[in-house]
Design a protein around this motif. Structure first.
Motif, mmCIF file in Angstrom:
data_model
loop_
_atom_site.group_PDB
_atom_site.id
_atom_site.type_symbol
_atom_site.label_atom_id
_atom_site.label_comp_id
_atom_site.label_asym_id
_atom_site.label_seq_id
_atom_site.Cartn_x
_atom_site.Cartn_y
_atom_site.Cartn_z
ATOM 1 N N VAL A 45 1.074 -1.367 -0.098
ATOM 2 C CA VAL A 45 0.136 0.052 0.023
ATOM 3 C C VAL A 45 1.194 1.081 -0.181
ATOM 4 C CG1 VAL A 45 -1.908 0.875 1.171
ATOM 5 C CG2 VAL A 45 -1.711 -1.302 1.248
ATOM 6 N N LEU A 46 0.648 1.806 -1.082
ATOM 7 C CA LEU A 46 1.597 3.404 -0.671
ATOM 8 C C LEU A 46 0.348 4.449 -0.193
ATOM 9 C CD1 LEU A 46 3.302 3.997 -4.063
ATOM 10 C CD2 LEU A 46 3.960 2.713 -1.902
ATOM 11 N N GLY A 47 0.485 5.513 0.393
ATOM 12 C CA GLY A 47 -0.684 5.536 1.362
ATOM 13 C C GLY A 47 -1.271 5.156 2.568
ATOM 14 N N ASP A 48 -2.688 5.560 2.447
ATOM 15 C CA ASP A 48 -3.210 5.352 3.915
ATOM 16 C C ASP A 48 -4.652 5.009 3.531
ATOM 17 O OD1 ASP A 48 -3.755 7.605 4.948
ATOM 18 O OD2 ASP A 48 -1.821 7.477 5.219
ATOM 19 N N ALA A 49 -5.760 5.356 4.776
ATOM 20 C CA ALA A 49 -7.113 5.142 4.054
ATOM 21 C C ALA A 49 -7.716 6.669 5.120
ATOM 22 C CB ALA A 49 -7.255 3.458 4.828
ATOM 23 N N ARG A 50 -6.680 7.675 4.742
ATOM 24 C CA ARG A 50 -6.673 8.685 5.560
ATOM 25 C C ARG A 50 -6.936 9.412 4.734
ATOM 26 N NH1 ARG A 50 -4.159 12.706 6.793
ATOM 27 N NH2 ARG A 50 -2.480 11.772 7.018
ATOM 28 N N ALA A 51 -5.374 9.653 4.061
ATOM 29 C CA ALA A 51 -5.309 11.133 3.002
ATOM 30 C C ALA A 51 -5.394 10.214 0.940
ATOM 31 C CB ALA A 51 -3.777 10.838 3.311
ATOM 32 N N GLY A 52 -5.706 8.871 1.125
ATOM 33 C CA GLY A 52 -5.725 8.427 -0.196
ATOM 34 C C GLY A 52 -4.488 7.167 -0.447
ATOM 35 N N TYR A 53 -5.038 6.267 -0.991
ATOM 36 C CA TYR A 53 -3.879 5.240 -1.392
ATOM 37 C C TYR A 53 -3.906 4.651 -2.777
ATOM 38 C CZ TYR A 53 -7.600 2.200 -0.425
ATOM 39 O OH TYR A 53 -8.913 0.854 -0.674
ATOM 40 N N ILE A 54 -2.967 4.115 -2.876
ATOM 41 C CA ILE A 54 -2.805 3.195 -3.974
ATOM 42 C C ILE A 54 -2.016 1.491 -3.295
ATOM 43 C CG2 ILE A 54 -2.106 2.548 -7.109
ATOM 44 C CD1 ILE A 54 -1.938 5.997 -6.401
ATOM 45 N N VAL A 55 -2.541 0.622 -4.092
ATOM 46 C CA VAL A 55 -2.060 -0.911 -3.808
ATOM 47 C C VAL A 55 -1.395 -1.023 -5.262
ATOM 48 C CG1 VAL A 55 -2.532 -3.232 -2.988
ATOM 49 C CG2 VAL A 55 -3.448 -1.553 -2.192
ATOM 50 N N VAL A 56 0.120 -1.432 -4.739
ATOM 51 C CA VAL A 56 1.010 -1.668 -6.757
ATOM 52 C C VAL A 56 1.713 -3.102 -5.769
ATOM 53 C CG1 VAL A 56 1.417 0.644 -7.236
ATOM 54 C CG2 VAL A 56 2.790 -0.193 -5.487
ATOM 55 N N PRO A 57 2.712 -4.225 -6.915
ATOM 56 C CA PRO A 57 3.201 -4.878 -5.946
ATOM 57 C C PRO A 57 4.475 -3.779 -5.760
ATOM 58 C CG PRO A 57 2.333 -4.931 -8.661
ATOM 59 C CD PRO A 57 2.417 -3.624 -7.948
ATOM 60 N N GLY A 58 5.953 -4.920 -5.883
ATOM 61 C CA GLY A 58 6.727 -4.647 -5.127
ATOM 62 C C GLY A 58 7.436 -3.408 -6.587
ATOM 63 N N PRO A 59 8.348 -2.690 -6.408
ATOM 64 C CA PRO A 59 9.107 -1.712 -7.279
ATOM 65 C C PRO A 59 9.878 -2.255 -8.918
ATOM 66 C CG PRO A 59 10.194 -1.819 -5.256
ATOM 67 C CD PRO A 59 9.064 -2.647 -4.982
ATOM 68 N N PRO A 60 9.943 -1.832 -9.055
ATOM 69 C CA PRO A 60 10.050 -1.941 -10.723
ATOM 70 C C PRO A 60 11.360 -2.930 -10.472
ATOM 71 C CG PRO A 60 9.171 0.110 -11.206
ATOM 72 C CD PRO A 60 9.722 -0.348 -9.697
ATOM 73 N N ARG A 61 11.947 -4.348 -11.387
ATOM 74 C CA ARG A 61 12.760 -4.573 -11.092
ATOM 75 C C ARG A 61 13.706 -4.572 -12.185
ATOM 76 N NH1 ARG A 61 9.316 -8.741 -9.459
ATOM 77 N NH2 ARG A 61 8.641 -8.970 -12.320
ATOM 78 N N ARG A 62 13.454 -3.917 -13.168
ATOM 79 C CA ARG A 62 14.401 -3.199 -14.342
ATOM 80 C C ARG A 62 14.431 -1.908 -14.128
ATOM 81 N NH1 ARG A 62 12.779 -5.762 -19.914
ATOM 82 N NH2 ARG A 62 14.625 -5.137 -20.668
ATOM 83 N N ALA A 63 15.846 -0.951 -15.115
ATOM 84 C CA ALA A 63 16.011 0.133 -15.693
ATOM 85 C C ALA A 63 14.755 0.078 -16.628
ATOM 86 C CB ALA A 63 17.539 0.106 -15.708
ATOM 87 N N PRO A 64 14.893 1.792 -16.163
ATOM 88 C CA PRO A 64 13.573 2.155 -17.228
ATOM 89 C C PRO A 64 14.189 2.475 -18.573
ATOM 90 C CG PRO A 64 14.814 4.366 -15.388
ATOM 91 C CD PRO A 64 14.808 3.204 -15.224
ATOM 92 N N GLY A 65 13.698 2.146 -19.569
ATOM 93 C CA GLY A 65 14.243 1.915 -20.469
ATOM 94 C C GLY A 65 13.634 2.926 -21.841
#
Length: 293
Positions: free
Chosen positions: A228-248
């Motif tokens: 969870v990025l954020g929380d139920a008070r201020a807002g949140y988005i559920v995502v997997p872990g961070p990217p594994r590859r460098a941005p292309g």
């Protein structure tokens, strides 16, 4: 009994909302697009048996009057270089005052607090965002460019869609068993034959909803990689872990950039050659690129 739902929620009732349902085993059992909240409720009443876990691609908690939510800033910091940042959400936008997702969750009795675990007698909904989830789960160096944006042709978007479908079949075959689903085959046929943006638009939200349903299934797993990025008070988005590859710098779709240049006719030749060899379009292009060194 628990079922898993994916909702690609439009801002309002004039646009398409994608819906998908997985049964207790995680198998895809239904998907479609609708427009109104009443139609969404009908789908949920029909397919959301027992307690439900719902993943919604739309803001659920938006308390801020202006600016952006902290979760969107956190998402941008991690995924912005992959073109997977989120739009700013605030209540100055009429369609977010209140958010449609919040109204829908209240109507259907879904708890949107991500600290509330799915369980007997509890139906929960979480906010998700497919683009960053795809970057991590599909191990991409950039988002898949299947959305309708300036500079993208129907041919290039079709190729990106086909890569997306292939990736979903590979990643989500367990538990969704997409390759055996009649509706999934119909969606693939629509995308493969698409010649105009409207053809892709007819199934785009449905595909996103199916992916959201997979995220709902992941969220219910005790060993889930989602956070969870954020929380139920201020807002949140559920995502997997961070990217594994460098941005292309190039398109995440193998051959996607050259597809735009070569045009529809040559791309169809590529697709036909792939079929003759029993390969996906992406696999054929990858083999060709490997041969070129």
């Amino acid at each position: 009994m628990v079922t898993y739902l994916g909702v690609d929620l439009a801002w309002g009732e004039r646009n398409r909302t994608g819906l998908a349902a997985l049964d207790e085993s995680g198998r895809l059992v239904a998907s479609s697009t609708v427009r109104t909240d009443d139609e969404i409720k009908e789908f949920v009443d029909q397919h959301g048996r027992g307690d439900v876990v719902v993943a919604i691609d739309a803001p659920l908690v938006v308390p801020n009057e202006t600016g952006r939510r902290e979760c969107e800033a956190l998402l941008q910091a991690e995924f912005g270089r992959y073109d997977a940042g989120a739009h700013s959400s605030n209540r100055s936008r009429p369609w977010l005052n209140p958010p449609r997702g919040e109204v829908l969750a209240n109507r259907l009795g879904w708890d949107v607090d991500p600290t509330v675990s799915p369980g007997p007698g509890r139906s929960v909904a979480i906010e998700v965002y497919p683009h960053p989830a795809m970057v991590t789960l599909f191990d991409l160096d950039r988002v898949l460019p299947y959305k309708n944006k300036p500079g993208r042709t129907t041919a290039s978007r079709r190729s990106a869609f086909l890569v997306l479908l292939d990736a979903m079949e590979e990643l989500c075959e367990e538990p969704m068993r997409l390759r055996t689903q009649a509706r999934w085959a119909e969606v693939r046929t629509v995308i493969t034959a698409a010649e105009r943006p409207m053809h892709l638009a007819a199934v785009e939200d449905e595909v996103d909803a199916i992916f959201c349903a997979y995220l709902a299934w992941l969220w219910a797993r005790q060993d889930s990689a989602l956070r969870v990025l954020g929380d139920a008070r201020a807002g949140y988005i559920v995502v997997p872990g961070p990217p594994r590859r460098a941005p292309g710098r190039r398109s995440a779709v193998p051959g996607g950039a050259v597809t735009v240049q070569l045009g529809h006719e040559i791309w169809e030749r590529v697709h036909k050659a792939a079929e003759q060899r029993g390969l996906t379009d992406a696999e054929l292009i990858a083999k060709a690129l490997d041969a070129l060194g």
